[in-house]
Enzyme design. Structure first.
Site, PDB file in Angstrom:
ATOM      1  N   GLU A   5     -21.777  19.150   9.801  1.00  0.00           N
ATOM      2  CA  GLU A   5     -20.384  19.537   9.599  1.00  0.00           C
ATOM      3  C   GLU A   5     -20.226  20.371   8.327  1.00  0.00           C
ATOM      4  O   GLU A   5     -19.459  21.340   8.309  1.00  0.00           O
ATOM      5  CB  GLU A   5     -19.479  18.299   9.519  1.00  0.00           C
ATOM      6  CG  GLU A   5     -19.510  17.443  10.767  1.00  0.00           C
ATOM      7  CD  GLU A   5     -20.638  16.409  10.779  1.00  0.00           C
ATOM      8  OE1 GLU A   5     -20.604  15.540  11.668  1.00  0.00           O
ATOM      9  OE2 GLU A   5     -21.539  16.454   9.921  1.00  0.00           O
ATOM     10  N   CYS A  38     -18.809  14.073   5.255  1.00  0.00           N
ATOM     11  CA  CYS A  38     -18.272  15.066   6.188  1.00  0.00           C
ATOM     12  C   CYS A  38     -16.839  14.729   6.575  1.00  0.00           C
ATOM     13  O   CYS A  38     -15.996  15.623   6.702  1.00  0.00           O
ATOM     14  CB  CYS A  38     -19.172  15.178   7.409  1.00  0.00           C
ATOM     15  SG  CYS A  38     -20.840  15.746   6.960  1.00  0.00           S
ATOM     16  N   SER A  67     -20.985  11.088  15.087  1.00  0.00           N
ATOM     17  CA  SER A  67     -19.847  10.689  14.261  1.00  0.00           C
ATOM     18  C   SER A  67     -20.052  11.141  12.814  1.00  0.00           C
ATOM     19  O   SER A  67     -21.082  10.855  12.206  1.00  0.00           O
ATOM     20  CB  SER A  67     -19.703   9.165  14.315  1.00  0.00           C
ATOM     21  OG  SER A  67     -18.577   8.740  13.593  1.00  0.00           O
ATOM     22  N   CYS A 122     -20.174  11.368   8.867  1.00  0.00           N
ATOM     23  CA  CYS A 122     -20.362  10.379   7.808  1.00  0.00           C
ATOM     24  C   CYS A 122     -19.185  10.439   6.827  1.00  0.00           C
ATOM     25  O   CYS A 122     -18.256  11.227   6.979  1.00  0.00           O
ATOM     26  CB  CYS A 122     -21.674  10.654   7.078  1.00  0.00           C
ATOM     27  SG  CYS A 122     -21.601  12.151   6.046  1.00  0.00           S
ATOM     28  N   HIS A 130     -25.342  18.479   5.817  1.00  0.00           N
ATOM     29  CA  HIS A 130     -25.124  17.838   7.113  1.00  0.00           C
ATOM     30  C   HIS A 130     -24.547  18.887   8.059  1.00  0.00           C
ATOM     31  O   HIS A 130     -24.086  19.948   7.623  1.00  0.00           O
ATOM     32  CB  HIS A 130     -24.158  16.666   6.974  1.00  0.00           C
ATOM     33  CG  HIS A 130     -24.772  15.434   6.398  1.00  0.00           C
ATOM     34  ND1 HIS A 130     -24.159  14.206   6.457  1.00  0.00           N
ATOM     35  CD2 HIS A 130     -25.947  15.232   5.752  1.00  0.00           C
ATOM     36  CE1 HIS A 130     -24.922  13.303   5.887  1.00  0.00           C
ATOM     37  NE2 HIS A 130     -26.013  13.900   5.436  1.00  0.00           N
TER      38      HIS A 130
END
Length: 153
Positions: free
Chosen positions: A60, A90, A85, A87, A58
Site C-alpha cells: 500500500e 498502511c 489486510s 497493517c 509495503h
C-alpha cells in the site's frame, strides 16, 4: 459474496494480484495494491521491503508512492485495493489521506486493524479471494522467517 460485488471489484483486485505476483517474481513478499480514482487505476504497488532493503515499502505504501502527490479531494474519492489486510502502518496512511474505501483480497493469513479503520468511517470490504489466500498461504509455508519479519514478529 454476491456476483455483482465481485464484478465491480474484479478488475482492480486482479491488478493488485498481478502486482503481488510481480513482487514474488522479484524475490519479495507477494502482496499487491492499486489505488483507484474515478474508475481508473492511478497507482500500482507491491511489497518491496526485500528488493529495496526497506522498512516501509509495503504494497500500500509503494502504491501511494507510485500514485504521486494527489489532492486531498482526490484521496477522498479514492478506493485502495490490497491483496492482504493492511497493517497498522498502511492503515495509518489510509486514514491520514482520508481514503474512504478499502477493498481487501483476504484477511485469513493476516488481519490488520480493520475494525479501527471502520470506526474512523472507512468502508472496508473483504473479498475472501481464493487466489489471494493461496498466494499468501504458499508464501508463508515456504518463507516463514521472511513473513514473520514483514509482520514484525
Amino acid at each position: 459474496m454476491g456476483e455483482q460485488v465481485l464484478d465491480e471489484h474484479g478488475p482492480f483486485i486482479a491488478a493488485a494480484i498481478e502486482q503481488a505476483r510481480k513482487g514474488l517474481q522479484e524475490g519479495g513478499i507477494p502482496i499487491g495494491s492499486v489505488l483507484v480514482l474515478d474508475g481508473k487505476i492511478v497507482g500500482r504497488g507491491h511489497n518491496q521491503r526485500v528488493q529495496h532493503g526497506s522498512s516501509i515499502r509495503h504494497a500500500e505504501m509503494d502504491c501511494l508512492e507510485q500514485a504521486g502527490r494527489l489532492t486531498a479531494k482526490d484521496y477522498k474519492r479514492a478506493t485502495i485495493y490490497s491483496t492482504l489486510s493492511p497493517c497498522d502502518m498502511c492503515s495509518g496512511a489510509i486514514l491520514l489521506y482520508g481514503i474512504p474505501n478499502v477493498v481487501i483480497g483476504e484477511n485469513r493469513t493476516f488481519q490488520g486493524p480493520e475494525e479501527y479503520v471502520r470506526s474512523r468511517g472507512v468502508d472496508v470490504k473483504i473479498l475472501d479471494n481464493q487466489e489471494c489466500i493461496d498466494l499468501m498461504t504458499s508464501f508463508i509455508a515456504e518463507r516463514p522467517e521472511l513473513w514473520n519479519e514483514d509482520i514484525g514478529e
